[in-house]
Design a protein around this motif. Structure first.
Motif, PDB file in Angstrom:
ATOM      1  N   ARG A  89       0.866  -1.194   0.000  1.00  0.00           N
ATOM      2  CA  ARG A  89       0.000   0.000   0.000  1.00  0.00           C
ATOM      3  C   ARG A  89       0.906   1.248   0.000  1.00  0.00           C
ATOM      4  NH1 ARG A  89      -4.181  -0.725   4.866  1.00  0.00           N
ATOM      5  NH2 ARG A  89      -2.266  -1.333   5.951  1.00  0.00           N
ATOM      6  N   PRO A  90       1.446   1.602  -1.164  1.00  0.00           N
ATOM      7  CA  PRO A  90       2.429   2.689  -1.223  1.00  0.00           C
ATOM      8  C   PRO A  90       1.881   4.053  -0.836  1.00  0.00           C
ATOM      9  CG  PRO A  90       1.772   2.004  -3.434  1.00  0.00           C
ATOM     10  CD  PRO A  90       1.211   0.988  -2.489  1.00  0.00           C
ATOM     11  N   ASP A  91       0.569   4.232  -0.884  1.00  0.00           N
ATOM     12  CA  ASP A  91       0.005   5.524  -0.495  1.00  0.00           C
ATOM     13  C   ASP A  91      -0.137   5.667   1.021  1.00  0.00           C
ATOM     14  OD1 ASP A  91      -0.131   6.369  -3.098  1.00  0.00           O
ATOM     15  OD2 ASP A  91      -2.247   5.893  -3.363  1.00  0.00           O
ATOM     16  N   LEU A  92       0.051   4.562   1.755  1.00  0.00           N
ATOM     17  CA  LEU A  92       0.098   4.642   3.218  1.00  0.00           C
ATOM     18  C   LEU A  92       1.524   5.046   3.594  1.00  0.00           C
ATOM     19  CD1 LEU A  92      -1.005   4.285   6.065  1.00  0.00           C
ATOM     20  CD2 LEU A  92      -0.537   1.817   5.869  1.00  0.00           C
ATOM     21  N   LEU A  93       1.690   6.317   3.906  1.00  0.00           N
ATOM     22  CA  LEU A  93       3.035   6.859   4.099  1.00  0.00           C
ATOM     23  C   LEU A  93       3.580   6.646   5.503  1.00  0.00           C
ATOM     24  CD1 LEU A  93       2.687  10.218   2.125  1.00  0.00           C
ATOM     25  CD2 LEU A  93       3.536   8.010   1.321  1.00  0.00           C
ATOM     26  N   ALA A  94       2.705   6.642   6.496  1.00  0.00           N
ATOM     27  CA  ALA A  94       3.189   6.500   7.870  1.00  0.00           C
ATOM     28  C   ALA A  94       2.041   6.150   8.796  1.00  0.00           C
ATOM     29  CB  ALA A  94       3.856   7.796   8.352  1.00  0.00           C
ATOM     30  N   SER A  95       2.387   5.597   9.939  1.00  0.00           N
ATOM     31  CA  SER A  95       1.407   5.377  11.006  1.00  0.00           C
ATOM     32  C   SER A  95       2.047   5.762  12.328  1.00  0.00           C
ATOM     33  CB  SER A  95       0.920   3.928  11.039  1.00  0.00           C
ATOM     34  OG  SER A  95       1.987   3.041  11.315  1.00  0.00           O
ATOM     35  N   LEU A  96       1.259   6.417  13.174  1.00  0.00           N
ATOM     36  CA  LEU A  96       1.701   6.800  14.518  1.00  0.00           C
ATOM     37  C   LEU A  96       0.808   6.065  15.502  1.00  0.00           C
ATOM     38  CD1 LEU A  96       1.665   9.614  12.612  1.00  0.00           C
ATOM     39  CD2 LEU A  96       2.763  10.507  14.647  1.00  0.00           C
ATOM     40  N   THR A  97       1.402   5.219  16.333  1.00  0.00           N
ATOM     41  CA  THR A  97       0.656   4.463  17.324  1.00  0.00           C
ATOM     42  C   THR A  97       0.983   5.003  18.709  1.00  0.00           C
ATOM     43  OG1 THR A  97       0.688   2.484  15.932  1.00  0.00           O
ATOM     44  CG2 THR A  97       0.187   2.184  18.276  1.00  0.00           C
ATOM     45  N   VAL A  98      -0.035   5.468  19.400  1.00  0.00           N
ATOM     46  CA  VAL A  98       0.150   6.026  20.731  1.00  0.00           C
ATOM     47  C   VAL A  98       0.565   4.923  21.691  1.00  0.00           C
ATOM     48  CG1 VAL A  98      -1.068   7.058  22.684  1.00  0.00           C
ATOM     49  CG2 VAL A  98      -1.375   7.988  20.398  1.00  0.00           C
ATOM     50  N   THR A  99       1.571   5.208  22.506  1.00  0.00           N
ATOM     51  CA  THR A  99       2.061   4.220  23.468  1.00  0.00           C
ATOM     52  C   THR A  99       1.569   4.515  24.877  1.00  0.00           C
ATOM     53  OG1 THR A  99       4.120   5.507  23.631  1.00  0.00           O
ATOM     54  CG2 THR A  99       4.098   3.626  22.108  1.00  0.00           C
ATOM     55  N   ASP A 100       1.918   5.681  25.407  1.00  0.00           N
ATOM     56  CA  ASP A 100       1.502   6.012  26.771  1.00  0.00           C
ATOM     57  C   ASP A 100       1.650   7.514  26.988  1.00  0.00           C
ATOM     58  OD1 ASP A 100       4.259   6.363  26.868  1.00  0.00           O
ATOM     59  OD2 ASP A 100       4.620   4.491  27.940  1.00  0.00           O
ATOM     60  N   ARG A 101       1.231   7.958  28.163  1.00  0.00           N
ATOM     61  CA  ARG A 101       1.404   9.357  28.527  1.00  0.00           C
ATOM     62  C   ARG A 101       2.871   9.596  28.897  1.00  0.00           C
ATOM     63  NH1 ARG A 101      -2.230  12.919  26.976  1.00  0.00           N
ATOM     64  NH2 ARG A 101      -2.093  14.210  28.832  1.00  0.00           N
ATOM     65  N   ILE A 102       3.388  10.762  28.496  1.00  0.00           N
ATOM     66  CA  ILE A 102       4.769  11.138  28.788  1.00  0.00           C
ATOM     67  C   ILE A 102       4.774  12.578  29.293  1.00  0.00           C
ATOM     68  CG2 ILE A 102       5.767   9.583  27.065  1.00  0.00           C
ATOM     69  CD1 ILE A 102       6.040  12.019  25.209  1.00  0.00           C
ATOM     70  N   PRO A 103       5.878  13.003  29.935  1.00  0.00           N
ATOM     71  CA  PRO A 103       5.955  14.417  30.325  1.00  0.00           C
ATOM     72  C   PRO A 103       5.845  15.316  29.093  1.00  0.00           C
ATOM     73  CG  PRO A 103       7.670  13.139  31.408  1.00  0.00           C
ATOM     74  CD  PRO A 103       7.041  12.229  30.402  1.00  0.00           C
TER      75      PRO A 103
END
Length: 325
Positions: A89-103
């Protein structure tokens, strides 16, 4: 993680909507899937004549990706980033997956504030000399995103000006290019895309390196003078791949927001990138160290005349989609 995460991802995508893009085409689409925010290239808004390979489209999406990353960090969210995660799927450029709360990252907060005041200013810059220390900070911002900024010497700026004039000559005689520019530049732009008259100078600026895009007269007031104090630089990376262009866009955003925070105006110049013959000239200017992605003009903004207003943006519901789990 639930609704808090989804809301944070939606807000990050909304913030990314203010990122710079070629001809203000905003060629991105965001999808929220659970704890993950996906960045998709919106090829229906690609400038197919000026950007047939999608280089500038992907740079634009990279800038939006960096904006989203900044928004999450400023809001106290950690995230894992996967770039070009699926070869099928070349048009899917990136994914950001939330991990946890940080400062909360205070540097990210400052950059987030810069996203709200960043503009593309096509006027000439002032005669105020830019401190080398500021340029070093902008360089460092680029390098943190795995791209580099090559600042041109005066003789090299003349070579760049000659290349820009050659590129403009090629484009001006191309009827498809002229038609594409007329579609994206000028007018009131009520649909939320493109460059409105209010952001285009009334007359062509007297600059060392010509900017013939958008190539139409607008309404932005100009002051007399010449940009003798302007600094010209080439943003470049290691390779000519989608991954490289995406990282280049992230570096562009990091450099631009840092420059904005430090009081500098940034003007991207893409004509020499759009024409293959002049792109080779840029490779020589960076001593064949990498692939040129974009030319940037930096300087202290000229405040004699009013600056450019906000350019239009698509409504969030047109570019952000929340998928059912």
């Amino acid at each position: 993680m639930g609704s808090d995460t989804a809301n944070a991802l939606v807000e990050a995508a909304r913030s990314a909507g203010s990122a710079p893009s070629v001809a203000n085409s905003q060629p991105w689409h965001w999808r929220v899937r659970g704890d993950t925010l996906e960045l998709w290239a919106e090829t229906s808004r690609q400038l197919t004549t000026a950007d047939p390979d999608g280089r500038l489209l992907t740079l634009s999406c990279g800038a939006a990706l960096h904006h989203a990353r900044v928004a999450l960090a400023a809001d106290g969210w950690g995230a894992d980033i996967a770039r070009m995660p699926d070869p099928q799927r070349p048009d899917l450029l990136a994914s950001l997956t939330v991990t946890d709360r940080i400062p909360v990252n205070q540097d990210a907060v400052a950059l987030q504030q810069a996203t709200r005041i960043r503009r593309t200013d096509r006027r000439m810059v002032s005669d105020e000399v830019v401190s080398p220390k500021i340029i070093d900070e902008i360089r460092a911002a680029d390098e943190a995103e795995h791209a580099w900024l090559h600042v041109l010497r005066p003789d090299d700026v003349l070579d760049l000006a000659a290349a820009a004039s050659r590129a403009a000559g090629v484009q001006q005689f191309d009827p498809q290019w002229r038609a594409e520019i007329r579609y994206w530049a000028g007018g009131s732009r009520d649909e939320g895309l493109g460059i409105p008259d209010s952001a285009i100078p009334r007359e062509r600026p007297e600059t060392t390196v010509p900017d013939l895009t958008p190539g139409v007269a607008g309404e932005l007031p100009m002051s007399a003078g010449h940009d003798r104090a302007a600094i010209y630089a080439i943003l470049y990376g290691r390779d000519e791949t989608k991954y490289g262009w995406l990282r280049g866009g992230e570096a562009l955003s990091a450099a631009w927001l840092t420059a904005t925070e430090l009081g500098l105006s940034v003007m991207p110049l893409s004509a020499t990138i759009e024409v293959s013959g002049t792109r080779q000239a840029l490779r020589r200017l960076v001593s064949q160290l990498g692939e040129p992605y974009l030319v940037l003009r930096l300087g202290v903004a000229n405040t004699v005349t009013p600056g450019p207003p906000d350019t239009p943006r698509l409504a969030a519901e047109q570019v952000v989609e929340v998928m059912e789990s």
